[in-house]
Motif scaffolding. Sequence first.
Motif, short mmCIF file in Angstrom:
data_model
loop_
_atom_site.label_atom_id
_atom_site.label_comp_id
_atom_site.label_asym_id
_atom_site.label_seq_id
_atom_site.Cartn_x
_atom_site.Cartn_y
_atom_site.Cartn_z
N PRO A 328 0.82 -1.22 0.00
CA PRO A 328 0.00 0.00 0.00
C PRO A 328 0.85 1.26 0.00
N GLU A 329 0.43 2.24 -0.81
CA GLU A 329 1.07 3.54 -0.85
C GLU A 329 0.00 4.62 -0.92
N VAL A 330 0.26 5.75 -0.26
CA VAL A 330 -0.66 6.88 -0.37
C VAL A 330 -0.67 7.35 -1.82
N HIS A 331 -1.88 7.56 -2.34
CA HIS A 331 -2.02 7.90 -3.76
C HIS A 331 -2.25 9.40 -3.91
N VAL A 332 -1.47 10.01 -4.78
CA VAL A 332 -1.64 11.42 -5.11
C VAL A 332 -2.12 11.50 -6.55
N PHE A 333 -3.26 12.11 -6.75
CA PHE A 333 -3.86 12.18 -8.08
C PHE A 333 -3.18 13.26 -8.92
N GLU A 334 -2.93 12.92 -10.19
CA GLU A 334 -2.48 13.95 -11.13
C GLU A 334 -3.59 14.96 -11.35
N LYS A 335 -4.80 14.45 -11.40
CA LYS A 335 -5.98 15.28 -11.56
C LYS A 335 -7.06 14.73 -10.65
N GLU A 336 -7.57 15.57 -9.75
CA GLU A 336 -8.57 15.10 -8.80
C GLU A 336 -9.82 14.61 -9.55
N PRO A 337 -10.28 13.39 -9.25
CA PRO A 337 -11.48 12.88 -9.93
C PRO A 337 -12.73 13.63 -9.48
N LYS A 338 -13.74 13.61 -10.34
CA LYS A 338 -15.02 14.24 -9.99
C LYS A 338 -15.61 13.60 -8.75
N GLU A 339 -15.44 12.30 -8.65
CA GLU A 339 -15.90 11.55 -7.48
C GLU A 339 -14.94 10.39 -7.28
N LEU A 340 -14.64 10.11 -6.03
CA LEU A 340 -13.67 9.07 -5.72
C LEU A 340 -14.38 7.77 -5.37
N PHE A 341 -13.96 6.68 -6.01
CA PHE A 341 -14.48 5.35 -5.71
C PHE A 341 -13.34 4.49 -5.17
N ALA A 342 -13.69 3.52 -4.36
CA ALA A 342 -12.67 2.65 -3.77
C ALA A 342 -13.13 1.20 -3.85
N HIS A 343 -12.16 0.31 -4.07
CA HIS A 343 -12.48 -1.12 -4.05
C HIS A 343 -12.70 -1.61 -2.62
N LYS A 344 -12.20 -0.84 -1.65
CA LYS A 344 -12.45 -1.14 -0.24
C LYS A 344 -12.45 0.17 0.52
N THR A 345 -13.47 0.39 1.37
CA THR A 345 -13.56 1.60 2.18
C THR A 345 -13.54 1.22 3.65
N LEU A 346 -12.67 1.88 4.40
CA LEU A 346 -12.49 1.57 5.82
C LEU A 346 -12.58 2.84 6.64
N ASN A 347 -13.09 2.70 7.85
CA ASN A 347 -13.26 3.85 8.73
C ASN A 347 -12.57 3.57 10.06
N CYS A 348 -11.72 4.48 10.47
CA CYS A 348 -10.99 4.30 11.73
C CYS A 348 -11.92 4.31 12.95
N ASN A 349 -13.15 4.72 12.76
CA ASN A 349 -14.13 4.73 13.85
C ASN A 349 -14.79 3.37 14.05
N ASP A 350 -14.51 2.47 13.13
CA ASP A 350 -15.09 1.12 13.19
C ASP A 350 -14.02 0.16 13.71
N ASP A 351 -14.33 -0.54 14.80
CA ASP A 351 -13.33 -1.41 15.43
C ASP A 351 -12.84 -2.50 14.49
N ASN A 352 -13.75 -3.08 13.70
CA ASN A 352 -13.35 -4.13 12.76
C ASN A 352 -12.45 -3.58 11.66
N ASP A 353 -12.80 -2.39 11.17
CA ASP A 353 -11.96 -1.76 10.15
C ASP A 353 -10.59 -1.41 10.71
N LEU A 354 -10.58 -0.89 11.95
CA LEU A 354 -9.32 -0.53 12.57
C LEU A 354 -8.43 -1.77 12.76
N LYS A 355 -9.06 -2.88 13.12
CA LYS A 355 -8.32 -4.13 13.27
C LYS A 355 -7.71 -4.54 11.92
#
Length: 367
Positions: A328-355
């Motif tokens: 994994p690497e932090v991604h920097v966009f050459e051009k910001e997309p109109k809307e960002l989609f992800a193959h996986k979305t995680l939230n640090c507020n969720d214990d399972n995601d944090l794990k």
Amino acid sequence: MKELNYSEIYVPNVKGRYITYDHINDFINGLPNTFKLDEVGQSVRGESIKSITFGNGPKRILMWSQMHGNESTTTKAVIDLLNYLKQNVTEVSDISNACTLKIIPILNPDGARDYTRVNANKIDLNRDAQDLSQPESRVLKNVFEDFKPDFCFNLHDQRTIFNVGDTNKPATVSFLAPAFDMERNNSPSRKLSMQLIAAMNSRLQEVIPGHVGRYDDGFNANCVGDAFQMSKTPTILFEAGHYFEDYDRDKTRAYIFKALLKGISILLNNTISNYKVEQYLSIPENGKQFVDVVIKNDNYISNHLTKNGVVAIQYKEVLNNDKVEFKPEVHVFEKEPKELFAHKTLNCNDDNDLKWLKENDLLNLLS
């Protein structure tokens, strides 16, 4: 052509993202004598480049895969196709009588071994169509001139960044009828390419509706597809992309196989005129709005992580002990997309995601 049970066609010994001739030699050397196996040249390092020829019909189809050594999904698909063609069934006999297929499963064996896009001289073979500076480029050009194909299938992989149009669906398969001039005009050969793509898209919409995109058609005479289209040979670019949680692309290989078989069937049955250029043009163009992972850091105070808001992560493919790892690497966009989609979305507020983030060493990217 009747519906197939793909699980009976799939070749399980050829799997994963790292594919070299070592992984396919047992299979291709074991093909029956209805297949003709030839060495058609050698790579920079002297590794054999092979072709497999099947059938003796008048319609001649040339396919090549792993022109970019780290793009192996379509190689797996053509191995599945060869496995299908071993069957003693009427449909295969019909293909043999109507078509002659010539397949180069790995055009760039040095790049395949190193898991790199380029060859051993660090040259992108798909930018060498005019100079022909590399032995692998000359192999393909010689095969093209000797075989005189009626259609060419140029087989590649594309990154996980691509979505279909503006939708949140990944472009699991993308096609292109390459341009033959800077103005991107149509010609008889390019129109045939478009019609055959329309046919293959009709098949894929039955199994992965909404997951087929159209690749950018900017003209570059140094690209092989554009160069072959310039020579008035209908050429089709295949791009194998991402499907849900399929980083090994064993699901995508099945869709490429189905597309290949549909294309062959259309040419076999002379039904290409049933499909229109407009159907090709209606396939949405690819967007570039996906990242592999989005991390939402809403709970930055209690988890003591930096307030980054949303962090986009893209995996870098790294070869380690003959296995591809996803770093994994932090991604920097050459051009910001109109809307960002992800193959996986995680939230640090969720214990399972944090794990999950801790187990996969992603938290350091937020600190």
